[in-house]
Design a protein around this motif. Structure first.
Motif, PDB file in Angstrom:
ATOM      1  N   LEU A   1       1.277  -1.272  -0.172  1.00 34.60           N
ATOM      2  CA  LEU A   1      -0.309  -0.142  -0.203  1.00 34.60           C
ATOM      3  C   LEU A   1       0.902   0.998   0.169  1.00 34.60           C
ATOM      4  N   ARG A   2       1.912   1.194   0.593  1.00 28.93           N
ATOM      5  CA  ARG A   2       2.821   2.228   0.437  1.00 28.93           C
ATOM      6  C   ARG A   2       3.137   2.500  -0.640  1.00 28.93           C
TER       7      ARG A   2
ATOM      8  N   LEU B   1      -2.106   8.944   1.064  1.00 29.64           N
ATOM      9  CA  LEU B   1      -1.178   8.011   1.329  1.00 29.64           C
ATOM     10  C   LEU B   1      -1.288   6.789   2.403  1.00 29.64           C
ATOM     11  N   VAL B   2      -1.172   5.706   2.610  1.00 32.42           N
ATOM     12  CA  VAL B   2      -0.207   4.611   3.205  1.00 32.42           C
ATOM     13  C   VAL B   2       1.148   4.958   4.465  1.00 32.42           C
ATOM     14  N   THR B   3       1.104   5.213   5.393  1.00 31.09           N
ATOM     15  CA  THR B   3       2.628   4.892   6.000  1.00 31.09           C
ATOM     16  C   THR B   3       2.793   4.457   7.347  1.00 31.09           C
TER      17      THR B   3
ATOM     18  N   TRP C   1      10.543   8.608   6.896  1.00 31.05           N
ATOM     19  CA  TRP C   1      11.561  10.021   6.433  1.00 31.05           C
ATOM     20  C   TRP C   1      10.875   9.357   5.168  1.00 31.05           C
ATOM     21  N   GLU C   2      11.447   9.100   3.950  1.00 31.36           N
ATOM     22  CA  GLU C   2      11.013   8.881   3.267  1.00 31.36           C
ATOM     23  C   GLU C   2       9.020   8.934   2.092  1.00 31.36           C
ATOM     24  N   ASP C   3       8.654   8.560   3.489  1.00 33.53           N
ATOM     25  CA  ASP C   3       6.738   9.462   3.182  1.00 33.53           C
ATOM     26  C   ASP C   3       6.393  10.541   3.220  1.00 33.53           C
TER      27      ASP C   3
ATOM     28  N   ARG D   1       6.189  16.657   3.018  1.00 33.07           N
ATOM     29  CA  ARG D   1       6.355  17.324   2.999  1.00 33.07           C
ATOM     30  C   ARG D   1       6.288  17.854   1.418  1.00 33.07           C
ATOM     31  N   ASP D   2       7.091  17.326   0.573  1.00 31.12           N
ATOM     32  CA  ASP D   2       7.290  18.027  -1.140  1.00 31.12           C
ATOM     33  C   ASP D   2       6.480  18.506  -1.811  1.00 31.12           C
TER      34      ASP D   2
END
Length: 190
Positions: free
Chosen positions: A147-148, A160-162, A179-181, A186-187
């Motif tokens: 799911l990520r 989004l899934v985290t 951290w990637e998620d 953020r971006d």
């Protein structure tokens, strides 16, 4: 139909909370200490959604107040966000006994509340915290790994899934994925 239920709800978060906080539509209404509606910015661009309140949340009447909540605050600050910038809630507004997973019948009763919260807030992004939250919202049985790194649509909003912060406390190896998620959040959404 969900749309029929939602059309009768007030369009102000505080008024909406007051109108549903004594809900008894499922058995959880009789076992909870507190109804856990949600907290944060009513105009947030990002809404974080967990599956259900835990013991600490049931006592406090607020979502994500335990160790996982403190870790979430640190993660948010890593992308220059505070709780006041976001909104945070759960699919279920009442704690399931022994923190068991939500039952489909409970989700069926509570999901219209979540959808209406989202319609009032109008976020750009929903972040499902953890596999149970994601599977409940998306009505799937997929693994969190699958799911990520995908954008879903829920109630007309990007989702989004985290990992759930509690999962990071149990397995620090997941921190790099979170951290990637959060860099992606953020971006793309801030």
């Amino acid at each position: 139909h969900v749309a029929d239920k939602i059309s009768k709800f007030p369009n102000d978060l505080n008024v909406f909370n007051q109108s549903i906080c004594s809900c008894q539509k499922c058995p959880l209404g009789r076992t909870r200490q507190n109804f856990v509606f949600g907290t944060g910015n009513s105009n947030a661009n990002i809404v974080f959604v967990g599956e259900a309140p835990g013991k600490n949340e049931d006592i406090a009447g607020k979502p994500f107040v335990g160790r996982g909540g403190k870790l979430l605050d640190k993660i948010l600050s890593s992308i220059n966000l505070k709780r006041d910038d976001i909104y945070i809630c759960n699919v279920l507004k009442c704690r399931p006994p022994e923190n068991r997973d939500p039952l489909p019948s409970e989700v069926q009763e509570c999901e219209p509340y979540l959808i209406h919260q989202l319609q009032i807030i109008k976020p750009r992004l929903i972040v499902a915290l953890g596999r149970i939250s994601a599977c409940t919202i998306l009505n799937t049985k997929e693994s969190l790994k699958n799911l990520r790194n995908r954008i879903f649509n829920y109630a007309g909003i990007d989702l989004l899934v985290t990992y759930h912060p509690a999962a990071l406390l149990r397995n620090p190896n997941f921190k790099k994925f979170v951290w990637e998620d959060f860099q992606f959040i953020r971006d793309k959404y801030m």
